[in-house]
Motif scaffolding. Structure first.
Motif, PDB file in Angstrom:
ATOM      1  N   ASP A 166       0.845  -1.189   0.000  1.00 22.73           N
ATOM      2  CA  ASP A 166       0.000   0.000   0.000  1.00 22.73           C
ATOM      3  C   ASP A 166       0.882   1.241   0.000  1.00 22.73           C
ATOM      4  O   ASP A 166       2.022   1.206   0.482  1.00 22.73           O
ATOM      5  N   PRO A 167       0.392   2.374  -0.564  1.00 22.47           N
ATOM      6  CA  PRO A 167       1.208   3.590  -0.663  1.00 22.47           C
ATOM      7  C   PRO A 167       1.810   4.004   0.677  1.00 22.47           C
ATOM      8  O   PRO A 167       1.201   3.835   1.731  1.00 22.47           O
ATOM      9  N   GLY A 168       3.016   4.534   0.588  1.00 21.35           N
ATOM     10  CA  GLY A 168       3.720   5.026   1.758  1.00 21.35           C
ATOM     11  C   GLY A 168       5.167   4.576   1.758  1.00 21.35           C
ATOM     12  O   GLY A 168       5.601   3.793   0.908  1.00 21.35           O
ATOM     13  N   ASP A 169       5.917   5.096   2.723  1.00 21.25           N
ATOM     14  CA  ASP A 169       7.309   4.712   2.919  1.00 21.25           C
ATOM     15  C   ASP A 169       7.375   3.716   4.063  1.00 21.25           C
ATOM     16  O   ASP A 169       6.891   3.996   5.160  1.00 21.25           O
ATOM     17  N   TYR A 170       7.990   2.576   3.817  1.00 23.51           N
ATOM     18  CA  TYR A 170       8.172   1.551   4.837  1.00 23.51           C
ATOM     19  C   TYR A 170       9.637   1.613   5.280  1.00 23.51           C
ATOM     20  O   TYR A 170      10.527   1.182   4.552  1.00 23.51           O
TER      21      TYR A 170
ATOM     22  N   ARG B 263       7.142   5.414  -7.116  1.00 22.91           N
ATOM     23  CA  ARG B 263       5.967   5.392  -6.244  1.00 22.91           C
ATOM     24  C   ARG B 263       4.662   5.129  -6.999  1.00 22.91           C
ATOM     25  O   ARG B 263       3.589   5.175  -6.423  1.00 22.91           O
TER      26      ARG B 263
ATOM     27  N   LYS C  45       1.940   3.172  -5.033  1.00 25.11           N
ATOM     28  CA  LYS C  45       2.377   1.981  -4.312  1.00 25.11           C
ATOM     29  C   LYS C  45       3.407   2.372  -3.268  1.00 25.11           C
ATOM     30  O   LYS C  45       3.952   3.471  -3.283  1.00 25.11           O
ATOM     31  N   GLY C  46       3.667   1.452  -2.355  1.00 25.60           N
ATOM     32  CA  GLY C  46       4.635   1.692  -1.303  1.00 25.60           C
ATOM     33  C   GLY C  46       6.048   1.349  -1.725  1.00 25.60           C
ATOM     34  O   GLY C  46       6.264   0.551  -2.633  1.00 25.60           O
TER      35      GLY C  46
END
Length: 178
Positions: free
Chosen positions: A10-14, A161, A170-171
């Motif tokens: 899922d979108p974001g920074d891991y 991204r 996307k993440g």
């Protein structure tokens, strides 16, 4: 962390250290998944990535992101793609950073010009041949060579991204020292 219905994060920074990355679904796969998974190959890719990232860290670069098929539910990704944000953009343009990185790398693989063809006829970086890793600088005036839906050349942070197949955000993984 989990894969969504498209096989993406899922979108974001891991944010992850290498230890956390090795313990994540990106290397080990999802528990109870029926999908085949090549954890051995993925772990080898992470080992190669860590070797390259430690060279960036030695040059003072802290902001490093990875993506590509490695950050999906693909059984056996070809490589790990990513980008980094240089401390001093001028070092990209005058070759200083490249020289520093190649002093650290025993194979002198750093560079962003594609010179060799792979078995499918795609031009690849030297880094890809040695490590199956591609890390690009993200800075003013440097673009991915891929256009967005408006026809504009994307910078690496935009390109990595967004999924080209599904057209959705996307993440990605942000690597941290640990």
């Amino acid at each position: 962390m989990r894969f969504n219905e498209y096989g993406l994060l899922d979108p974001g920074d891991y944010v992850m250290t290498f230890d956390k990355l090795r313990q994540s679904i990106l290397v080990k796969g999802e528990e109870n998944s029926l999908l085949p998974w090549d954890a051995y190959w993925r772990n080898r890719l992470v080992d190669n990535l860590e070797f390259c990232v430690r060279q960036l860290w030695a040059c003072g670069i802290e902001e490093i992101y990875i993506d590509g098929s490695f950050v999906t539910d693909k059984y056996q990704p070809e490589d790990i793609d990513g980008y980094f944000v240089p401390r001093n953009e001028q070092e990209i343009f005058d070759g200083t950073l490249l020289a520093k990185l190649n002093q650290l790398d025993p194979y002198k693989c750093w560079g962003w010009n594609r010179h060799r063809f792979d078995e499918y006829g795609n031009l690849q970086l030297e880094m890809w041949y040695r490590y199956r890793v591609e890390l690009f600088p993200h800075c003013t005036g440097v673009y991915s060579g891929i256009t967005n839906e408006e026809g504009k050349n994307m910078k690496f942070d935009e390109f990595f991204r967004k999924d080209r197949d599904f057209g959705i955000e996307k993440g990605i993984v942000k690597l941290m020292k640990g």
